[in-house]
Write an enzyme that holds these catalytic residues in place. Sequence first.
Site, PDB file in Angstrom:
ATOM      1  N   ILE A  75       0.852  -0.974   0.323  1.00 31.94           N
ATOM      2  CA  ILE A  75      -0.437   0.116  -0.125  1.00 31.94           C
ATOM      3  C   ILE A  75       1.422   0.944  -0.316  1.00 31.94           C
ATOM      4  O   ILE A  75       1.599   1.717   0.475  1.00 31.94           O
ATOM      5  CB  ILE A  75      -0.827   0.010   0.733  1.00 31.94           C
ATOM      6  CG1 ILE A  75      -2.074   1.241   1.243  1.00 31.94           C
ATOM      7  CG2 ILE A  75      -0.482  -0.108   2.190  1.00 31.94           C
ATOM      8  CD1 ILE A  75      -3.352   1.352   2.515  1.00 31.94           C
ATOM      9  N   ALA A  76       0.656   2.192  -1.113  1.00 31.92           N
ATOM     10  CA  ALA A  76       1.981   3.648  -1.197  1.00 31.92           C
ATOM     11  C   ALA A  76       0.439   4.719  -1.543  1.00 31.92           C
ATOM     12  O   ALA A  76       0.054   4.528  -2.335  1.00 31.92           O
ATOM     13  CB  ALA A  76       3.286   2.712  -1.564  1.00 31.92           C
TER      14      ALA A  76
ATOM     15  N   GLY B 250      -4.558  12.240   2.737  1.00 32.89           N
ATOM     16  CA  GLY B 250      -6.106  11.259   3.026  1.00 32.89           C
ATOM     17  C   GLY B 250      -5.449  10.184   2.671  1.00 32.89           C
ATOM     18  O   GLY B 250      -6.822   9.453   2.413  1.00 32.89           O
TER      19      GLY B 250
ATOM     20  N   GLU C  89       2.290  -7.126   6.877  1.00 34.92           N
ATOM     21  CA  GLU C  89       3.983  -7.351   7.266  1.00 34.92           C
ATOM     22  C   GLU C  89       4.298  -5.623   7.056  1.00 34.92           C
ATOM     23  O   GLU C  89       4.381  -5.679   5.342  1.00 34.92           O
ATOM     24  CB  GLU C  89       4.610  -8.240   6.836  1.00 34.92           C
ATOM     25  CG  GLU C  89       4.648  -9.894   7.189  1.00 34.92           C
ATOM     26  CD  GLU C  89       3.058 -10.196   5.947  1.00 34.92           C
ATOM     27  OE1 GLU C  89       3.011  -9.768   4.958  1.00 34.92           O
ATOM     28  OE2 GLU C  89       2.502 -11.314   6.954  1.00 34.92           O
TER      29      GLU C  89
ATOM     30  N   ASN D 138       8.986   1.599  10.432  1.00 37.92           N
ATOM     31  CA  ASN D 138       7.933   3.064   9.286  1.00 37.92           C
ATOM     32  C   ASN D 138       6.412   3.442  10.097  1.00 37.92           C
ATOM     33  O   ASN D 138       5.725   2.503  10.345  1.00 37.92           O
ATOM     34  CB  ASN D 138       7.729   2.123   7.934  1.00 37.92           C
ATOM     35  CG  ASN D 138       6.611   2.654   7.183  1.00 37.92           C
ATOM     36  OD1 ASN D 138       6.445   4.049   7.265  1.00 37.92           O
ATOM     37  ND2 ASN D 138       6.611   1.990   6.155  1.00 37.92           N
TER      38      ASN D 138
ATOM     39  N   TYR E 138      -1.996   1.751  10.483  1.00 42.69           N
ATOM     40  CA  TYR E 138      -2.594   1.135  10.598  1.00 42.69           C
ATOM     41  C   TYR E 138      -3.148   0.324  11.981  1.00 42.69           C
ATOM     42  O   TYR E 138      -4.367  -0.177  11.786  1.00 42.69           O
ATOM     43  CB  TYR E 138      -1.721  -0.391  10.681  1.00 42.69           C
ATOM     44  CG  TYR E 138      -1.022  -0.025   9.053  1.00 42.69           C
ATOM     45  CD1 TYR E 138      -1.554   0.299   8.033  1.00 42.69           C
ATOM     46  CD2 TYR E 138      -0.136  -0.699   8.934  1.00 42.69           C
ATOM     47  CE1 TYR E 138      -0.919   0.111   6.249  1.00 42.69           C
ATOM     48  CE2 TYR E 138       1.093  -0.840   7.791  1.00 42.69           C
ATOM     49  CZ  TYR E 138       0.354  -0.736   6.915  1.00 42.69           C
ATOM     50  OH  TYR E 138       0.866  -0.828   5.394  1.00 42.69           O
TER      51      TYR E 138
HETATM   52  C1  LIG Z   1       1.776   4.667   4.926  1.00 41.37           C
HETATM   53  C2  LIG Z   1       1.442   5.731   3.849  1.00 41.37           C
HETATM   54  C3  LIG Z   1       0.679   4.779   2.936  1.00 41.37           C
HETATM   55  C4  LIG Z   1       0.294   7.193   4.503  1.00 41.37           C
HETATM   56  O1  LIG Z   1      -0.305   7.570   3.251  1.00 41.37           O
HETATM   57  P1  LIG Z   1      -0.969   9.276   3.227  1.00 41.37           P
HETATM   58  O2  LIG Z   1      -1.623   9.216   2.418  1.00 41.37           O
HETATM   59  O3  LIG Z   1       0.622   9.952   3.265  1.00 41.37           O
HETATM   60  O4  LIG Z   1      -1.687   9.007   5.137  1.00 41.37           O
HETATM   61  P2  LIG Z   1      -2.745  10.419   5.103  1.00 41.37           P
HETATM   62  O5  LIG Z   1      -2.600  12.021   5.100  1.00 41.37           O
HETATM   63  O6  LIG Z   1      -3.966   9.459   4.711  1.00 41.37           O
HETATM   64  O7  LIG Z   1      -2.811   9.569   6.848  1.00 41.37           O
HETATM   65  C5  LIG Z   1      -3.231   8.904   7.407  1.00 41.37           C
HETATM   66  C6  LIG Z   1      -3.121   8.206   8.480  1.00 41.37           C
HETATM   67  O8  LIG Z   1      -1.274   7.888   8.853  1.00 41.37           O
HETATM   68  C7  LIG Z   1      -0.646   8.076   9.524  1.00 41.37           C
HETATM   69  N1  LIG Z   1       0.425   9.674   8.591  1.00 41.37           N
HETATM   70  C8  LIG Z   1       0.534  10.571   7.949  1.00 41.37           C
HETATM   71  N2  LIG Z   1       1.393  10.103   7.834  1.00 41.37           N
HETATM   72  C9  LIG Z   1       1.910  10.652   9.009  1.00 41.37           C
HETATM   73  C10 LIG Z   1       3.134  11.321   9.573  1.00 41.37           C
HETATM   74  N3  LIG Z   1       4.035  11.912   9.163  1.00 41.37           N
HETATM   75  N4  LIG Z   1       3.702  10.648  10.732  1.00 41.37           N
HETATM   76  C11 LIG Z   1       2.775  10.206  11.205  1.00 41.37           C
HETATM   77  N5  LIG Z   1       2.162   8.785  11.203  1.00 41.37           N
HETATM   78  C12 LIG Z   1       1.604   9.235   9.971  1.00 41.37           C
HETATM   79  C13 LIG Z   1      -1.612   8.740  10.512  1.00 41.37           C
HETATM   80  O9  LIG Z   1      -1.855   8.175  12.097  1.00 41.37           O
HETATM   81  C14 LIG Z   1      -2.741   9.227   9.487  1.00 41.37           C
HETATM   82  O10 LIG Z   1      -3.997  10.068  10.418  1.00 41.37           O
HETATM   83  P3  LIG Z   1      -4.202  11.356  11.055  1.00 41.37           P
HETATM   84  O11 LIG Z   1      -4.482  12.042   8.679  1.00 41.37           O
HETATM   85  O12 LIG Z   1      -5.484  11.132  11.398  1.00 41.37           O
HETATM   86  O13 LIG Z   1      -2.939  11.798  11.409  1.00 41.37           O
HETATM   87  C15 LIG Z   1       1.953   6.645   2.953  1.00 41.37           C
HETATM   88  O14 LIG Z   1       3.639   7.161   3.813  1.00 41.37           O
HETATM   89  C16 LIG Z   1       3.498   5.598   2.399  1.00 41.37           C
HETATM   90  O15 LIG Z   1       2.773   5.785   0.940  1.00 41.37           O
HETATM   91  N6  LIG Z   1       4.911   5.713   2.494  1.00 41.37           N
HETATM   92  C17 LIG Z   1       5.785   5.068   1.730  1.00 41.37           C
HETATM   93  C18 LIG Z   1       5.517   3.543   1.442  1.00 41.37           C
HETATM   94  C19 LIG Z   1       5.183   2.203   2.984  1.00 41.37           C
HETATM   95  O16 LIG Z   1       6.074   2.833   3.693  1.00 41.37           O
HETATM   96  N7  LIG Z   1       4.016   1.626   3.302  1.00 41.37           N
HETATM   97  C20 LIG Z   1       3.511   0.770   3.527  1.00 41.37           C
HETATM   98  C21 LIG Z   1       4.273  -0.595   3.856  1.00 41.37           C
HETATM   99  S1  LIG Z   1       3.811  -1.484   4.690  1.00 41.37           S
END
Ligand SMILES: CC(C)(COP(=O)(O)OP(=O)(O)OC[C@H]1O[C@@H](n2cnc3c(N)ncnc32)[C@H](O)[C@@H]1OP(=O)(O)O)[C@@H](O)C(=O)NCCC(=O)NCCS
Length: 144
Positions: A71-72, A81, A103, A108, A115
């Site tokens: 997921i990314a 969001g 996993e 991270n 999650y």
């Molecule tokens: C993890 C990931 C999918 C989050 O996606 P995102 O679109 O940025 O997330 P959102 O804006 O929807 O935020 C969702 C939640 O993620 C967490 N989050 C997002 N950015 C964060 C940050 N900088 N620090 C801490 N928590 C964070 C929070 O819980 C947030 O909830 P909130 O909006 O109530 O605070 C994204 O950072 C990503 O693609 N990372 C790289 C790939 C990866 O690591 N994938 C998971 C592999 S297991």
Amino acid sequence: MIVRDAVKEDLAKIAALEKIIFDENNFPMSLRNLRYHFKKGNKIYVAKIDNHLAGYAVIFLRKDYARIYSIATNPDFNGKGIGNLLMKHIIAQHSDKKYISLEVRSDNTRAIKLYEKFGFKVVKILPEYYDDGCSGYKMKKIFT
Ligand SMILES: CC(C)(COP(=O)(O)OP(=O)(O)OC[C@H]1O[C@@H](n2cnc3c(N)ncnc32)[C@H](O)[C@@H]1OP(=O)(O)O)[C@@H](O)C(=O)NCCC(=O)NCCS
């Protein structure tokens, strides 16, 4: 902002993002691999903003459970969001299973926070799970 099932034409863009987001230590999915899972009937979801690929998720389906394999969020759309939207969609689509598993690298924080927010809990520590020696967490969201 919408989330929908991927179509064949989305796969090359997803593979390109996998390459950018996950280095070799983190098992990026190749286009070949994505095509294989697409054909096999595993689920691939895409989040779109206008016509841009803002994020995606790859879900392996088993009899009793669904596994979030990847997921990314597209780095251009982080923190807007998309992760929330994808997780909501995955849970709504697969709440007929006993649980959803995944996993994640223990370092991270962003993903772990996401999650946990959706009710996933660490059920197992996976020592040296990643090629660079980083440990992993197996996490589950159990329905019932
Ligand atoms: C993890 C990931 C999918 C989050 O996606 P995102 O679109 O940025 O997330 P959102 O804006 O929807 O935020 C969702 C939640 O993620 C967490 N989050 C997002 N950015 C964060 C940050 N900088 N620090 C801490 N928590 C964070 C929070 O819980 C947030 O909830 P909130 O909006 O109530 O605070 C994204 O950072 C990503 O693609 N990372 C790289 C790939 C990866 O690591 N994938 C998971 C592999 S297991």
